[in-house]
Write a protein that holds these residues in place. Structure first.
Motif, PDB file in Angstrom:
ATOM      1  N   VAL A  36       1.027  -1.241  -0.004  1.00 13.78           N
ATOM      2  CA  VAL A  36       0.096   0.080   0.107  1.00 13.78           C
ATOM      3  C   VAL A  36       0.910   1.182   0.126  1.00 13.78           C
ATOM      4  O   VAL A  36       1.930   1.315   0.444  1.00 13.78           O
ATOM      5  CB  VAL A  36      -0.849  -0.004   1.249  1.00 13.78           C
ATOM      6  CG1 VAL A  36      -1.621   1.258   1.345  1.00 13.78           C
ATOM      7  CG2 VAL A  36      -2.147  -1.004   1.017  1.00 13.78           C
ATOM      8  N   SER A  37       0.317   2.242  -0.773  1.00 14.65           N
ATOM      9  CA  SER A  37       1.534   3.509  -0.736  1.00 14.65           C
ATOM     10  C   SER A  37       0.924   4.410   0.504  1.00 14.65           C
ATOM     11  O   SER A  37      -0.215   4.598   0.670  1.00 14.65           O
ATOM     12  CB  SER A  37       0.999   4.324  -2.103  1.00 14.65           C
ATOM     13  OG  SER A  37       1.097   5.612  -2.023  1.00 14.65           O
ATOM     14  N   ARG A  38       1.755   4.660   1.204  1.00 12.96           N
ATOM     15  CA  ARG A  38       1.725   5.410   2.463  1.00 12.96           C
ATOM     16  C   ARG A  38       2.314   6.839   2.312  1.00 12.96           C
ATOM     17  O   ARG A  38       3.479   6.840   2.122  1.00 12.96           O
ATOM     18  CB  ARG A  38       2.137   4.788   3.634  1.00 12.96           C
ATOM     19  CG  ARG A  38       1.582   3.200   4.044  1.00 12.96           C
ATOM     20  CD  ARG A  38       2.007   2.843   5.171  1.00 12.96           C
ATOM     21  NE  ARG A  38       3.541   2.500   5.280  1.00 12.96           N
ATOM     22  CZ  ARG A  38       4.292   1.544   6.334  1.00 12.96           C
ATOM     23  NH1 ARG A  38       3.447   0.986   6.839  1.00 12.96           N
ATOM     24  NH2 ARG A  38       5.512   1.577   6.038  1.00 12.96           N
ATOM     25  N   PHE A  39       1.329   7.925   2.814  1.00 15.38           N
ATOM     26  CA  PHE A  39       1.854   9.276   3.065  1.00 15.38           C
ATOM     27  C   PHE A  39       2.764   9.905   1.952  1.00 15.38           C
ATOM     28  O   PHE A  39       3.770  10.686   1.905  1.00 15.38           O
ATOM     29  CB  PHE A  39       2.737   9.363   3.995  1.00 15.38           C
ATOM     30  CG  PHE A  39       2.362   8.671   5.473  1.00 15.38           C
ATOM     31  CD1 PHE A  39       0.912   8.984   5.667  1.00 15.38           C
ATOM     32  CD2 PHE A  39       2.964   7.891   6.244  1.00 15.38           C
ATOM     33  CE1 PHE A  39       0.543   8.341   6.748  1.00 15.38           C
ATOM     34  CE2 PHE A  39       2.335   7.288   7.144  1.00 15.38           C
ATOM     35  CZ  PHE A  39       0.907   7.154   7.541  1.00 15.38           C
ATOM     36  N   THR A  40       2.394   9.180   0.431  1.00 13.58           N
ATOM     37  CA  THR A  40       3.123   9.952  -0.745  1.00 13.58           C
ATOM     38  C   THR A  40       2.410  11.028  -1.274  1.00 13.58           C
ATOM     39  O   THR A  40       2.996  11.763  -2.043  1.00 13.58           O
ATOM     40  CB  THR A  40       3.283   8.795  -1.654  1.00 13.58           C
ATOM     41  OG1 THR A  40       1.785   8.477  -2.004  1.00 13.58           O
ATOM     42  CG2 THR A  40       3.834   7.529  -1.225  1.00 13.58           C
ATOM     43  N   PHE A  41       1.399  11.222  -0.870  1.00 21.51           N
ATOM     44  CA  PHE A  41       0.637  12.598  -1.403  1.00 21.51           C
ATOM     45  C   PHE A  41       0.714  12.719  -2.906  1.00 21.51           C
ATOM     46  O   PHE A  41       0.759  13.593  -3.425  1.00 21.51           O
ATOM     47  CB  PHE A  41       1.124  14.041  -0.770  1.00 21.51           C
ATOM     48  CG  PHE A  41       0.817  14.113   0.840  1.00 21.51           C
ATOM     49  CD1 PHE A  41      -0.352  14.263   1.364  1.00 21.51           C
ATOM     50  CD2 PHE A  41       1.628  13.369   1.665  1.00 21.51           C
ATOM     51  CE1 PHE A  41      -0.477  14.369   2.733  1.00 21.51           C
ATOM     52  CE2 PHE A  41       1.475  13.387   2.918  1.00 21.51           C
ATOM     53  CZ  PHE A  41       0.611  13.928   3.500  1.00 21.51           C
TER      54      PHE A  41
END
Lengths: 180, 504
Positions: B190-195
């Motif tokens: 999962v992509s986390r905090f990449t905005f």
């Protein structure tokens, strides 16, 4: 709360947190707690950062030992410890703010580095590095033109031979792209 | 594979003109960087990581460890000559080294520092070999829960032993750990905090972050306090201590070397604490304690042998467990990762040439340092005299090109500058930056092992696994104990107002 984890909601959430943090900071700055207002900046930033990231975790898949578990753990402790430090700032049980240094001079230095960063794209690495070194040395009161020229040229040659030729790093060439 | 066979592999890596040249280069750069006030060993190693990209992993790590060991000695040069410690640990050396210079005996001070550093470094390497090899064998049996506990223990001791206050160190560690969660989750994807920023899918690249926090922040701090007044080096005498004087301090050197190595093994303790403790113990054990602080050769020897030997000690947890024992070890861990190597027990099995190459290089680097120190000190002093107004712009230039060189990405350069500002801000308000780096470096190890342990055996694994339980308990107490001491101090200060100001 999930509304605040994306798009406009997130922007509103961030702005609201920044406004509250600024309110606390300036509240301290213009009160008896002014000597500790600087010390409050980092815990305030940490709380804002933690709350922004916390709202983002609401959009993560919910599963046991999932992707939100560890960030939430760090966020919880970071907020808790930041609040404790903030409490010490309010009660004056922390070191007073350090003396104000040459902030303008520092701003000039950081600004110069930022200009150097953007100039690399347009002028290329080698020209901008030479200009950066010469300007930075002059800014730091170095007044020997020959040495400034020597250091700037020396660094450009060194970086060309070591990084560009030996390590094959594709440095941005900018204006001199057609000549190399 | 026995030790002799392993060492023959190690020495085969470093015997040849290229590795020897790399060791000499590393030692020269290490001494010079260590001697420059403001450049710590971690900064020196971080700045040279980009130069090691295209080297083989063994040569790259030989270069970086040579810098590491030599920079600890380099710090003593300016400490002895101008009372300005080049490295934080050399502050203890300055207490007796500078009075020697004032008495016209700078040569004796530098000579004692050099010999003590060499012997200390050698003892540290010897203990490193004795401890790291068996520890790595035991660590092969460790479970993910054990690794999680050990990493947490490392972080807790870093916080509890750091100078300044524990709360700020903990905040710094948590900030580093949180930064490390940015990017694609290593387990679920999962992509986390990449905005939505593609550049953040792999998180912040480690080396630009290290260079920003360690090197760029130093320059920014210097800008804020800039006075424009340079250092002034007097001419020095070059008379070394006599053999009789060396024999007088042999036990001090030996004792301090052992103390330094043992203290170095504990994550977070580092060279400065080692130097202070061994200086204090040597003063207590000395027949002439009154000379300490007034130009005692014993004092110089105690501080220098301890801070140099701590290098070997600090490498024990890094090489055997993959847990950095100091800020410089965290940078070295970054360099290992850059070359697709994971320090820890498997490194001893899969890449013995790297481990024993490092051991052999450390032994040779010590000898090279002795000779270069004996014959090159005058030259080093001249080079170190380079004006700060030339040195700091050059550090920035090296930092920028170094950050760019990792991935050829301008985003990394921006990250380096950003971390430089963060580092300056942290330092300004008394938050140490080394714990941020340790948090970033250990973040992945902590998270992966914690989640793997939970997925395999549930949350109960942390009290069912005896080793993990004990280590977590020690980690908890090593974090809580200094907080309890601070709380007691507050209460006593509150009970007797005016005597002590209660500050965290």
């Amino acid at each position: 709360m999930e509304y605040f984890s994306e798009g406009t909601g997130l922007l509103v959430w961030i702005l609201a947190l920044i406004l509250i943090a600024c309110g606390i900071y300036f509240g301290m700055r213009y009160s008896k707690m002014r000597d500790y207002s600087g010390q409050a900046i980092i815990p305030l930033i940490m709380i804002v950062l933690s709350l922004v990231l916390w709202v983002k975790t609401l959009g993560f898949p919910t599963e046991d030992a999932g992707p939100a578990l560890i960030p939430l753990l760090w966020i919880f402790w970071l907020i808790l410890l930041s609040v404790v430090i903030l409490f010490f700032c309010f009660t004056g049980r922390i070191d007073k703010d350090p003396k104000r240094g040459r902030i303008f001079f520092l701003g000039l230095g950081v600004g110069l580095v930022v200009v150097y960063y953007f100039a690399m794209d347009y002028l290329g690495y080698f020209i901008s590095s030479f200009l950066f070194l010469a300007t930075a040395m002059y800014m730091l009161s170095y007044r020997k033109p020959f040495t400034i020229l020597l250091v700037g040229t020396g660094w450009v040659l060194f970086s060309y031979l070591i990084f560009y030729k030996l390590l094959y790093i594709q440095l941005p060439l900018g204006l001199i792209e057609d000549f190399i | 594979m026995d030790l002799i066979e392993s060492f023959s592999i190690g020495f085969s890596v470093i015997l040849g003109w290229k590795p020897l040249l790399i060791i000499v280069t590393g030692v020269v750069f290490g001494i010079l960087a260590g001697a420059m006030p403001g450049l710590s060993p971690s900064t020196a190693v971080a700045l040279l990581v980009p130069f090691s990209y295209t080297m083989s992993p063994a040569l790259a790590l030989i270069l970086l460890t040579s810098i590491y060991i030599a920079s600890n000695y380099g710090g003593s040069i300016t400490a002895v000559l101008i009372n300005t410690p080049g490295t934080p640990s050399a502050a203890v050396t300055a207490m007796d080294g500078y009075p020697l210079t004032q008495q016209g005996k700078a040569g004796k001070g530098l000579g004692t520092a050099l010999v003590a550093s060499t012997i200390g470094g050698a003892v540290g390497v010897l203990i490193l070999i004795l401890f790291a090899v068996p520890l790595a064998r035991v660590a092969l049996k460790f479970s993910p829960a054990d690794y999680f506990a050990l990493a947490l223990f490392g972080l807790a001791t870093v916080a509890s032993m750091s100078r300044g206050n524990v709360l700020k160190s903990m905040v710094a560690i948590l900030f580093g750990l949180l930064i490390k969660t940015i990017g694609i989750d290593p387990i679920s994807g999962v992509s986390r905090f990449t905005f939505g920023n593609d550049m953040l899918y792999d998180g912040f690249t480690l080396i630009p972050a290290l260079i920003g926090l360690f090197a760029v922040s130093v320059v920014f701090s210097k800008f804020e306090t800039w006075t424009g007044v340079g250092r002034v080096m007097d001419k020095i005498d070059n008379k070394l201590p006599s053999l009789e004087e060396f024999l007088k301090i042999k036990f001090t050197i030996l004792r301090s070397s052992i103390i330094g190595t043992v203290i170095g093994i504990f994550p977070g303790a580092g060279a400065t604490i080692a130097a202070f403790i061994s200086y204090d113990m040597s003063k207590r054990a000395s027949k002439e304690p009154e000379k300490f602080g007034h130009g005692s050769l014993e004092g110089v020897a105690a501080a220098e042998s301890a801070n140099s030997s701590s290098v070997g000690g600090a490498l024990v947890p890094l090489l055997a467990l993959g847990i950095p024992g100091s800020a410089t070890d965290a940078v070295l861990l970054g360099a290992f990762m850059l070359h697709d190597l994971v320090p820890g027990p498997m490194l001893f099995q899969n890449n013995p040439e790297i481990v024993y190459g490092i051991f052999s290089a450390l032994i040779v680097a010590n000898i090279v340092m002795l000779f270069l120190g004996l014959y090159g000190n005058r030259l080093f002093i001249r080079v170190v005299s380079v004006p700060e107004s030339v040195m700091y712009p050059l550090i920035l230039a090296i930092a920028i090109i170094g950050s760019f060189a990792v991935n050829g990405s301008m985003f990394d350069v921006a990250a380096c500058i950003g971390f430089g500002v963060v580092g300056w801000f942290f330092k300004r308000y008394g938050y140490p930056v080394a714990p941020v780096v340790l948090g970033i470096v250990l973040g992945k190890m902590v998270e992966e092992n914690f989640r793997r342990a939970v997925m395999m055996d549930g949350y109960g694994v942390f009290y069912r696994d005896k080793l993990a339980f004990i280590v977590l308990l020690i980690a908890f107490f090593s974090f809580v104990w200094p907080l309890y001491k601070a709380w007691r101090y507050h209460r006593q200060a509150a009970a007797a107002p005016g005597e002590n100001e209660a500050k965290i």
